[in-house]
Design a protein around this motif. Sequence first.
Motif, short mmCIF file in Angstrom:
data_model
loop_
_atom_site.label_atom_id
_atom_site.label_comp_id
_atom_site.label_asym_id
_atom_site.label_seq_id
_atom_site.Cartn_x
_atom_site.Cartn_y
_atom_site.Cartn_z
N GLN A 84 11.93 3.35 4.12
CA GLN A 84 10.72 3.24 3.31
C GLN A 84 11.02 3.30 1.81
O GLN A 84 10.12 3.40 1.00
CB GLN A 84 9.75 4.36 3.68
CG GLN A 84 9.28 4.29 5.12
CD GLN A 84 8.40 5.47 5.52
OE1 GLN A 84 8.32 6.46 4.80
NE2 GLN A 84 7.73 5.36 6.66
N SER A 109 12.18 0.98 -0.23
CA SER A 109 11.82 -0.19 -1.03
C SER A 109 11.04 -1.19 -0.18
O SER A 109 11.15 -1.21 1.04
CB SER A 109 13.08 -0.87 -1.60
OG SER A 109 13.86 -1.41 -0.54
N GLU A 110 10.28 -2.04 -0.83
CA GLU A 110 9.45 -3.01 -0.13
C GLU A 110 10.29 -4.09 0.54
O GLU A 110 9.87 -4.71 1.52
CB GLU A 110 8.45 -3.65 -1.09
CG GLU A 110 7.39 -2.69 -1.61
CD GLU A 110 6.32 -3.41 -2.41
OE1 GLU A 110 6.42 -4.64 -2.56
OE2 GLU A 110 5.36 -2.75 -2.87
N TRP A 167 12.65 -4.11 4.72
CA TRP A 167 12.31 -4.66 6.03
C TRP A 167 12.86 -6.07 6.22
O TRP A 167 13.23 -6.45 7.32
CB TRP A 167 10.79 -4.66 6.23
CG TRP A 167 10.04 -5.68 5.42
CD1 TRP A 167 9.67 -5.59 4.12
CD2 TRP A 167 9.59 -6.96 5.88
NE1 TRP A 167 9.01 -6.73 3.71
CE2 TRP A 167 8.94 -7.58 4.79
CE3 TRP A 167 9.67 -7.64 7.09
CZ2 TRP A 167 8.38 -8.86 4.87
CZ3 TRP A 167 9.10 -8.91 7.18
CH2 TRP A 167 8.47 -9.50 6.08
N ALA A 171 1.81 -10.69 3.88
CA ALA A 171 2.88 -9.80 3.43
C ALA A 171 3.19 -8.80 4.54
O ALA A 171 2.29 -8.36 5.27
CB ALA A 171 2.45 -9.07 2.16
N PHE A 172 4.46 -8.47 4.68
CA PHE A 172 4.92 -7.49 5.68
C PHE A 172 4.49 -7.89 7.09
O PHE A 172 3.96 -7.07 7.86
CB PHE A 172 4.38 -6.08 5.36
CG PHE A 172 4.63 -5.64 3.97
CD1 PHE A 172 5.91 -5.32 3.54
CD2 PHE A 172 3.59 -5.56 3.07
CE1 PHE A 172 6.14 -4.92 2.23
CE2 PHE A 172 3.81 -5.15 1.76
CZ PHE A 172 5.10 -4.84 1.33
N LYS A 207 0.86 -0.26 4.93
CA LYS A 207 1.32 0.38 3.69
C LYS A 207 0.69 1.75 3.53
O LYS A 207 -0.43 1.99 3.95
CB LYS A 207 0.98 -0.49 2.49
CG LYS A 207 1.82 -1.75 2.39
CD LYS A 207 3.23 -1.44 1.89
CE LYS A 207 3.17 -0.97 0.43
NZ LYS A 207 4.51 -0.65 -0.08
N SER A 209 7.24 3.56 -0.84
CA SER A 209 7.44 2.24 -1.43
C SER A 209 7.39 1.15 -0.37
O SER A 209 6.87 0.05 -0.61
CB SER A 209 8.79 2.20 -2.16
OG SER A 209 8.83 3.16 -3.19
N GLY A 210 8.00 1.42 0.79
CA GLY A 210 8.06 0.42 1.84
C GLY A 210 6.91 0.54 2.82
O GLY A 210 5.83 1.04 2.50
N VAL A 211 7.16 0.09 4.05
CA VAL A 211 6.15 0.11 5.11
C VAL A 211 6.18 1.46 5.81
O VAL A 211 7.23 1.96 6.17
CB VAL A 211 6.42 -1.02 6.13
CG1 VAL A 211 5.44 -0.95 7.29
CG2 VAL A 211 6.31 -2.39 5.44
N SER A 212 5.00 2.04 6.02
CA SER A 212 4.92 3.35 6.65
C SER A 212 4.88 3.25 8.17
O SER A 212 5.31 4.16 8.89
CB SER A 212 3.69 4.12 6.16
OG SER A 212 2.50 3.38 6.44
#
Length: 336
Positions: free
Chosen positions: A185, A187-188, A191, A214-215, A234, A239-242
Amino acid sequence: MSTIPNASAPAAGSIVPKAEEKLSATQGGPQAGNGNTPQINWDSEIQLVSSLAKLQELERQIHVLRQSVPDGVLEPLVPISNSKASPLKAVAESPSLLREELNQTARNKLSNIENFQSTWRGPELQPIWARVEARIKESNGQLLQPTGIWEMDYDVLLQELLKAEKTKEEESQREEEDVERAKAQSSEGEWETVVERFVQRNIPGVRVVKGQKAFSLGVALAKAGMILLVEGMKDPDVSGVSEWQVSAKTPPGRSPTKLENSIMDCLNTRSRKWDLAFLLDMISSYADIKSTPCAKCTRLTNNGAQLPTIRRVQPIQPPQEEQRTFAFDALHSDCA
């Protein structure tokens, strides 16, 4: 009844001496240390307590077996000699039935002794006997437990140690997972790196494409005839995906099948919901769902004609560099 089986019959007396011989033979102990003794870490407290628990159980069994001769094998005669015998111990209806009861009782007791001997001399206890003999030799023949009394219940102590060890392992696993989660998590764009690594593995029957949102991405399972949509949620604090959620992409006008719903339920109730690499490996385990049997019952379909849609992660080896993969067992819902 006062009649006794005749001498010409194969009465229990022909079996009792064998039981006596086998029971007395156990008192001498096995021949330990034959060169094939497996290596054991005797510095481990759990190993020491486990070995003591085995020896303690052997002694308990010995006390039980000591009642085999003569009391145990003569048990069918109790109703005859005891006028206050329980109604459950009825007297045999005929001498031949009494003889058969005596023979069967003797055979059962003999089998118990043979099973005990098998354990006593078995490979599991060989290293323990070797250790005991070595310690006695080190102490110039002095007995290791001169009082002859067990000071504690080692089976109970072993369970306590195993419980504490399991708790320690779970705490260590949680700490390791926290580190992995923080990295995933951080950075965005992390993934996308995970997706690229997965695609490079070129798993047969699995195709991954990035989604328009996105994502998001789509995973096609060709042999299973399914397309799954994966979307990242998010969280303002990271910062990234939870968390990653999965849904089934179906043609317009068609609802997800029972099979697809079962797979979705399993995927969305998984552990490590933040771990995209874990999810992709789990999804790919369904690539051959129509030909993968259940790991427990070894059948493809159960009594309800259902495929094994449950996935249970196998124990994993320590990660090698950055390439960490997960393997899963397939299970029917009633086998899980």
